[in-house]
Design an enzyme around this catalytic site. Sequence first.
Site, short mmCIF file in Angstrom:
data_model
loop_
_atom_site.label_atom_id
_atom_site.label_comp_id
_atom_site.label_asym_id
_atom_site.label_seq_id
_atom_site.Cartn_x
_atom_site.Cartn_y
_atom_site.Cartn_z
N GLU A 1 -9.81 -1.80 5.36
CA GLU A 1 -10.45 -1.54 6.65
C GLU A 1 -11.70 -2.42 6.81
O GLU A 1 -12.18 -3.01 5.83
CB GLU A 1 -10.85 -0.05 6.72
CG GLU A 1 -9.67 0.93 6.59
CD GLU A 1 -8.77 0.98 7.82
OE1 GLU A 1 -8.78 0.06 8.66
OE2 GLU A 1 -8.02 1.97 7.94
N HIS B 1 -7.38 -4.69 10.21
CA HIS B 1 -7.08 -4.44 8.79
C HIS B 1 -5.81 -5.16 8.35
O HIS B 1 -4.91 -5.40 9.15
CB HIS B 1 -7.06 -2.94 8.45
CG HIS B 1 -5.88 -2.17 8.94
ND1 HIS B 1 -5.98 -0.86 9.38
CD2 HIS B 1 -4.55 -2.48 9.05
CE1 HIS B 1 -4.79 -0.42 9.73
NE2 HIS B 1 -3.90 -1.39 9.55
N ASP C 1 0.81 -1.22 0.00
CA ASP C 1 0.00 0.00 0.00
C ASP C 1 0.85 1.28 0.00
O ASP C 1 2.06 1.23 0.22
CB ASP C 1 -0.96 0.00 1.20
CG ASP C 1 -0.31 -0.50 2.49
OD1 ASP C 1 0.93 -0.51 2.57
OD2 ASP C 1 -1.04 -0.90 3.40
N ASN D 1 -7.75 -2.86 14.35
CA ASN D 1 -9.14 -3.14 13.93
C ASN D 1 -9.22 -4.33 12.96
O ASN D 1 -10.24 -4.57 12.36
CB ASN D 1 -9.75 -1.89 13.29
CG ASN D 1 -9.01 -1.44 12.03
OD1 ASN D 1 -8.07 -2.09 11.58
ND2 ASN D 1 -9.43 -0.33 11.45
C1 F6R Z 1 1.44 -1.51 6.15
C2 F6R Z 1 0.15 -2.15 6.26
C3 F6R Z 1 -0.65 -2.14 7.52
C4 F6R Z 1 0.18 -2.44 8.76
C5 F6R Z 1 -0.70 -2.35 10.01
C6 F6R Z 1 0.09 -2.55 11.27
O1 F6R Z 1 1.98 -1.66 4.86
O2 F6R Z 1 -0.29 -2.66 5.29
O3 F6R Z 1 -1.69 -3.09 7.42
O4 F6R Z 1 0.75 -3.70 8.66
O5 F6R Z 1 -1.32 -1.10 10.06
O6 F6R Z 1 0.95 -1.47 11.43
P1 F6R Z 1 2.13 -1.49 12.51
O7 F6R Z 1 3.06 -2.55 12.09
O8 F6R Z 1 2.75 -0.12 12.42
O9 F6R Z 1 1.48 -1.77 13.82
#
Ligand code: F6R
Length: 241
Positions: free
Chosen positions: A143, A138, A67, A136
């Site tokens: 989301e 994701h 992403d 959450n």
């Molecule tokens: C990042 C991504 C997100 C993160 C998630 C956890 O490329 O796709 O899904 O993996 O938000 O983020 P952290 O690792 O910062 O807790």
Amino acid sequence: MKLIRTENYAEMSVEAGKIIVDKIRSNPSLTLGLATGSTPKGVYNYLIQDHKADGTSYQQMKSVNLDEYIGLKAQDTNSYHYFMRQNLFNHIDINENQTHIPNGAADDLEQECVRYEQLIKELGGVDLQLLGIGQNGHIGFNEPGTPFSSRTHIVTLAENTRIANSRFFNSLEEVPTHAITMGIASILESKEILLLVSGEKKSEALLKFMNGDISEEFPASALKHHQNVTVIADRDALKYI
Ligand code: F6R
């Protein structure tokens, strides 16, 4: 689904790093799916150290990232382009032309989503996808409520995701409101998935993932439809399991 229990973040990172190095050594031209955020930083550090010490080469490897924020140029220090260069690409012998991240600054963002899906197809799909998980549930920036059939698409970031990610920005207002992300169906097409989960903040999400229902309200639950998922979690994340 396989679960690897580790003591802490460092151990989780080493476990994941070893799996990735093994894959690259046995298939140097593989396509690796990469994630950003705090979770994979330790893994990237492991890959860098291993590259320096043991010479694992990334020259033939291809990568696709999950992403990117919309509205941030590649040079922006908060972009995921910048994150990947800083945390991995600048420190290994990867060919930058073979690294791919959605372009969140594209003029035609819908077309960019189509291009990215096509690109993944042309690369022959993702061999191994690294994933983190949001509090959450994701995955990527998919989301809650995202259809499991989704392909690379534009998303409106949930408020709690923007708040969680505001730690990297000067203020919450600076956190982009939209992103491009590989869809859930795109992620599920990866041949193998490594889901990393660290810290108490993720313990409820991990509990829901392990024991909850499969539902679009909890995007990570889609991974239960996949045949080859390994979860590597640390003790704090495993608090309820
Ligand atoms: C990042 C991504 C997100 C993160 C998630 C956890 O490329 O796709 O899904 O993996 O938000 O983020 P952290 O690792 O910062 O807790």
